[in-house]
Design an enzyme around this catalytic site. Structure first.
Site, PDB file in Angstrom:
ATOM      1  N   ALA A  37       1.016  -1.258  -0.445  1.00 26.12           N
ATOM      2  CA  ALA A  37      -0.185   0.055  -0.024  1.00 26.12           C
ATOM      3  C   ALA A  37       1.128   1.218   0.081  1.00 26.12           C
ATOM      4  O   ALA A  37       1.324   2.109   1.024  1.00 26.12           O
ATOM      5  CB  ALA A  37      -0.793  -0.225   1.272  1.00 26.12           C
TER       6      ALA A  37
ATOM      7  N   GLU B  75      -2.034   7.238  -2.238  1.00 28.55           N
ATOM      8  CA  GLU B  75      -3.190   7.688  -1.156  1.00 28.55           C
ATOM      9  C   GLU B  75      -3.914   8.773  -1.675  1.00 28.55           C
ATOM     10  O   GLU B  75      -3.687   8.566  -3.190  1.00 28.55           O
ATOM     11  CB  GLU B  75      -2.314   8.490  -0.343  1.00 28.55           C
ATOM     12  CG  GLU B  75      -1.116   7.648   0.845  1.00 28.55           C
ATOM     13  CD  GLU B  75      -0.864   8.185   2.042  1.00 28.55           C
ATOM     14  OE1 GLU B  75      -0.995   9.348   1.961  1.00 28.55           O
ATOM     15  OE2 GLU B  75      -0.147   8.227   2.545  1.00 28.55           O
TER      16      GLU B  75
ATOM     17  N   ILE C 170      -5.808  -0.202  -3.398  1.00 33.94           N
ATOM     18  CA  ILE C 170      -4.791  -1.825  -3.012  1.00 33.94           C
ATOM     19  C   ILE C 170      -5.007  -2.638  -3.492  1.00 33.94           C
ATOM     20  O   ILE C 170      -6.074  -3.306  -3.052  1.00 33.94           O
ATOM     21  CB  ILE C 170      -4.450  -1.395  -1.513  1.00 33.94           C
ATOM     22  CG1 ILE C 170      -4.156   0.243  -1.418  1.00 33.94           C
ATOM     23  CG2 ILE C 170      -3.370  -2.248  -0.987  1.00 33.94           C
ATOM     24  CD1 ILE C 170      -2.921   0.441  -1.730  1.00 33.94           C
TER      25      ILE C 170
ATOM     26  N   GLU D 233       9.555  -5.079 -11.141  1.00 42.51           N
ATOM     27  CA  GLU D 233       8.577  -4.691 -11.349  1.00 42.51           C
ATOM     28  C   GLU D 233       7.649  -4.865 -12.474  1.00 42.51           C
ATOM     29  O   GLU D 233       6.623  -5.208 -12.907  1.00 42.51           O
ATOM     30  CB  GLU D 233       8.099  -4.063 -10.096  1.00 42.51           C
ATOM     31  CG  GLU D 233       8.402  -4.755  -8.360  1.00 42.51           C
ATOM     32  CD  GLU D 233       8.378  -2.945  -8.096  1.00 42.51           C
ATOM     33  OE1 GLU D 233       8.956  -3.027  -6.664  1.00 42.51           O
ATOM     34  OE2 GLU D 233       7.729  -2.340  -8.099  1.00 42.51           O
TER      35      GLU D 233
ATOM     36  N   GLY E 112       1.760   1.053 -11.951  1.00 44.18           N
ATOM     37  CA  GLY E 112       3.450   0.294 -11.964  1.00 44.18           C
ATOM     38  C   GLY E 112       4.280   1.788 -12.328  1.00 44.18           C
ATOM     39  O   GLY E 112       5.543   0.946 -13.494  1.00 44.18           O
ATOM     40  N   GLY E 113       3.863   2.205 -12.656  1.00 44.91           N
ATOM     41  CA  GLY E 113       4.208   3.487 -12.547  1.00 44.91           C
ATOM     42  C   GLY E 113       3.964   4.346 -13.663  1.00 44.91           C
ATOM     43  O   GLY E 113       3.545   3.391 -15.009  1.00 44.91           O
TER      44      GLY E 113
HETATM   45  C1  LIG Z   1      -6.475  -1.563 -10.921  1.00 43.23           C
HETATM   46  C2  LIG Z   1      -5.240  -0.606  -9.663  1.00 43.23           C
HETATM   47  C3  LIG Z   1      -4.730  -1.505  -9.061  1.00 43.23           C
HETATM   48  C4  LIG Z   1      -3.453  -0.645  -8.514  1.00 43.23           C
HETATM   49  N1  LIG Z   1      -2.798  -1.146  -7.226  1.00 43.23           N
HETATM   50  C5  LIG Z   1      -2.302  -0.659  -6.379  1.00 43.23           C
HETATM   51  C6  LIG Z   1      -1.486  -1.104  -5.223  1.00 43.23           C
HETATM   52  O1  LIG Z   1      -1.450  -3.263  -5.228  1.00 43.23           O
HETATM   53  N2  LIG Z   1      -0.666  -0.532  -4.503  1.00 43.23           N
HETATM   54  C7  LIG Z   1      -0.776   0.633  -4.626  1.00 43.23           C
HETATM   55  O2  LIG Z   1       0.470   1.082  -4.075  1.00 43.23           O
HETATM   56  N3  LIG Z   1      -0.585   1.476  -5.603  1.00 43.23           N
HETATM   57  C8  LIG Z   1      -1.387   0.783  -6.457  1.00 43.23           C
HETATM   58  N4  LIG Z   1      -2.416   1.398  -7.483  1.00 43.23           N
HETATM   59  C9  LIG Z   1      -2.259   2.909  -7.669  1.00 43.23           C
HETATM   60  C10 LIG Z   1      -1.411   3.055  -8.876  1.00 43.23           C
HETATM   61  O3  LIG Z   1      -0.029   2.620  -8.770  1.00 43.23           O
HETATM   62  C11 LIG Z   1      -1.893   4.343  -9.268  1.00 43.23           C
HETATM   63  O4  LIG Z   1      -2.557   4.883  -9.729  1.00 43.23           O
HETATM   64  C12 LIG Z   1      -0.543   5.580  -9.832  1.00 43.23           C
HETATM   65  O5  LIG Z   1       0.265   5.030  -9.728  1.00 43.23           O
HETATM   66  C13 LIG Z   1      -1.131   6.333 -10.187  1.00 43.23           C
HETATM   67  O6  LIG Z   1      -1.763   7.493  -9.278  1.00 43.23           O
HETATM   68  P1  LIG Z   1      -2.200   8.394  -9.855  1.00 43.23           P
HETATM   69  O7  LIG Z   1      -3.836   6.935 -10.004  1.00 43.23           O
HETATM   70  O8  LIG Z   1      -3.353   8.993  -8.195  1.00 43.23           O
HETATM   71  O9  LIG Z   1      -2.676   9.402  -9.899  1.00 43.23           O
HETATM   72  P2  LIG Z   1      -1.888  11.344 -10.646  1.00 43.23           P
HETATM   73  O10 LIG Z   1      -0.237  10.065  -9.783  1.00 43.23           O
HETATM   74  O11 LIG Z   1      -2.624  11.950 -10.029  1.00 43.23           O
HETATM   75  O12 LIG Z   1      -1.531  11.154 -12.319  1.00 43.23           O
HETATM   76  C14 LIG Z   1      -2.263  11.504 -13.330  1.00 43.23           C
HETATM   77  C15 LIG Z   1      -2.061  11.258 -14.921  1.00 43.23           C
HETATM   78  O13 LIG Z   1      -0.942  12.171 -15.042  1.00 43.23           O
HETATM   79  C16 LIG Z   1      -0.335  12.158 -15.845  1.00 43.23           C
HETATM   80  N5  LIG Z   1       1.281  11.814 -14.988  1.00 43.23           N
HETATM   81  C17 LIG Z   1       2.042  12.154 -13.430  1.00 43.23           C
HETATM   82  N6  LIG Z   1       3.288  12.066 -13.234  1.00 43.23           N
HETATM   83  C18 LIG Z   1       3.445  12.504 -14.358  1.00 43.23           C
HETATM   84  C19 LIG Z   1       5.055  13.294 -15.018  1.00 43.23           C
HETATM   85  N7  LIG Z   1       5.772  13.333 -14.352  1.00 43.23           N
HETATM   86  N8  LIG Z   1       4.476  13.737 -15.956  1.00 43.23           N
HETATM   87  C20 LIG Z   1       3.678  13.973 -16.860  1.00 43.23           C
HETATM   88  N9  LIG Z   1       2.656  13.469 -16.492  1.00 43.23           N
HETATM   89  C21 LIG Z   1       2.436  12.456 -15.458  1.00 43.23           C
HETATM   90  C22 LIG Z   1       0.203  10.604 -15.919  1.00 43.23           C
HETATM   91  O14 LIG Z   1      -0.890  10.546 -17.414  1.00 43.23           O
HETATM   92  C23 LIG Z   1      -0.798  10.338 -15.311  1.00 43.23           C
HETATM   93  O15 LIG Z   1      -2.046   9.004 -15.156  1.00 43.23           O
HETATM   94  C24 LIG Z   1      -3.524   0.378  -8.357  1.00 43.23           C
HETATM   95  C25 LIG Z   1      -4.238   1.677  -9.006  1.00 43.23           C
HETATM   96  C26 LIG Z   1      -4.822   0.911 -10.086  1.00 43.23           C
HETATM   97  C27 LIG Z   1      -5.987   1.385 -11.307  1.00 43.23           C
END
Ligand SMILES: Cc1cc2nc3c(=O)[nH]c(=O)nc-3n(C[C@H](O)[C@H](O)[C@H](O)COP(=O)(O)OP(=O)(O)OC[C@H]3O[C@@H](n4cnc5c(N)ncnc54)[C@H](O)[C@@H]3O)c2cc1C
Length: 387
Positions: free
Chosen positions: A129, A132, A162, A249, A370-371
């Site tokens: 996790a 947030e 999560i 990963e 996964g980023g």
């Molecule tokens: C089905 C699912 C399973 C998941 N499982 C897990 C888990 O097990 N554990 C966990 O911790 N998290 C998990 N996640 C979370 C996931 O890792 C995040 O959704 C992801 O890291 C993006 O964060 P955010 O959703 O807050 O989007 P934000 O950080 O708000 O980003 C939104 C968008 O902004 C753009 N962006 C972001 N950064 C940049 C940049 N540097 N330059 C240009 N554009 C950018 C991208 O288009 C991005 O999609 C999961 C998400 C989903 C949907």
């Protein structure tokens, strides 16, 4: 279908046996339950234990910690088979590919012995996790706090999205142990969820795809966790620990996507061969042939590149930018291929009962988690800029 991608340079007889076991398990013991899992939003615990019995969990963990004693390749083969069978209702990747390797790489001896053997048996289900509601990509902004109090940490905060979260028995939680520091204030604390006061799971999140996968919100309200559960025993290392595991990963994620891509092509080849149109098979229209040729070319390129990445990882030489290339390119190519393949199915491609429709919904998230792919490109560009 194997044309253009027949040989895997890293394949061995032993890995073929693992593949056979995995294929049989996913096809005969998981696929028949997928509909039920999708309806209830999670798998049954029994399937984790069965995967453990068959040696499909923690396959890359040394035997001394109860694992299969294999390598990354064992995990890669299991992941390929899981995705090929379209069984994405429980995340072996998060459990074995991520959490087990965090414990292995950073855990104290006592931590490894406490959690890894039961994870390998499928008796303990693991999640991680980090995300947030207010901090996903920008992990330095997390606000979940872990404050020392006597022998414990008192943890306060919330996590979202999560994977495996509903059933998880242990969860690696990214916390701020120093709220004034950015990356250096992040620590990873393992929580054991059974009867844990102050720990609450939120609702099962309703996703666009992967409906059988339990993805939840978590809430921590003055939750007390022994300080002995700090991963690695030293505060402030969490961000660096996360970064070091990224190539592995991201490669697993790309390998799963490539398996989906090949499955999409195989499904579409079979469908268009059978579908009659204008007195002939749909496969004989030039557009169908060209589209399928393009899709298979992408699948073959992905596989070749990933084979190279796998070899580099085995030599401990897979760098972060190359893993980022694998993650963004293969997930993007998979979405493109699945989209083209759905188009060739016509209206049937839009019907849930057809595998291509499910793939379309399931794979979309691979460009986000996964980023996010934009972040991957930023990593690559930064490496180029800095030479
Ligand atoms: C089905 C699912 C399973 C998941 N499982 C897990 C888990 O097990 N554990 C966990 O911790 N998290 C998990 N996640 C979370 C996931 O890792 C995040 O959704 C992801 O890291 C993006 O964060 P955010 O959703 O807050 O989007 P934000 O950080 O708000 O980003 C939104 C968008 O902004 C753009 N962006 C972001 N950064 C940049 C940049 N540097 N330059 C240009 N554009 C950018 C991208 O288009 C991005 O999609 C999961 C998400 C989903 C949907």
């Amino acid at each position: 279908m194997s044309f253009g991608a027949a040989t895997r340079p890293w394949m061995t007889d032993e890995l073929e046996m693992v593949r056979d076991t995995a294929r049989r398990f996913f096809e005969t013991e998981c696929v028949p339950h997928q509909k039920k899992w999708q309806e209830q939003g999670h798998v049954d615990r029994a399937i984790w234990r069965r995967a453990g019995e068959l040696g499909l969990l923690c396959a890359g963990v040394p035997e001394q910690y109860g694992g299969g004693g294999g390598s990354f390749l064992h995990e890669a083969v299991i992941c390929e088979e899981q995705m090929r069978a379209m069984v994405n209702s429980f995340s072996i990747n998060v459990h074995s590919g991520i959490v087990a390797h965090y414990l292995l790489a950073y855990g104290t001896e006592a931590q490894k012995r406490r959690w890894l053997p039961s994870m390998a048996k499928g008796e303990t289900i693991a999640a991680i996790a980090m995300t947030e509601p207010g901090a996903g990509t920008d992990l330095q902004r997390i606000t979940t706090s872990a404050v020392k109090d006597g022998e414990d940490y008192v943890i306060h905060g919330a996590k979202t999205f999560i994977t495996n979260g509903l059933l998880a028995d242990i969860i690696v939680v990214a916390c701020k142990t120093d709220p004034t520091a950015k990356a250096k204030g992040v620590s990873l604390v393992v929580i054991e969820t059974k009867d844990l006061e102050g720990f609450r799971r939120g609702r099962l999140l309703e996703k666009v795809g992967q409906q059988g996968q339990d993805t939840v919100e978590l809430f921590f309200n003055d939750m007390r966790v022994p300080q002995a559960n700090l991963l690695g025993g030293e505060e402030g290392k969490g961000f660096a620990q996360l970064m070091l595991q990224l190539p592995r990963e991201r490669l697993v994620l790309a390998i799963g996507c490539a398996a989906t891509m090949q499955r999409a092509v195989d499904e579409t080849l079979a469908y268009t061969r059978d579908r009659k149109i204008f007195g002939d098979s749909l496969l004989h229209l030039q557009n169908t042939r060209f589209k399928l040729a393009e899709c298979q070319t992408k699948a073959t390129i992905a596989r070749s590149f990933l084979d190279d990445c796998v070899a580099r990882l085995a030599r401990n030489e897979l760098d972060i930018p190359t893993a980022a290339m694998a993650k963004w390119w293969v997930s993007q190519a998979t979405c493109e291929v699945v989209d083209e393949c759905l188009q060739l199915h016509g209206g049937y491609g839009y019907m849930q009962e057809y595998p291509i429709a499910r793939m379309y919904a399931d794979v979309r998230v691979s460009r986000i988690y996964g980023g996010a792919n934009e972040v991957m490109k930023e990593i690559i560009a930064r490496a180029m800029e800095n030479g």
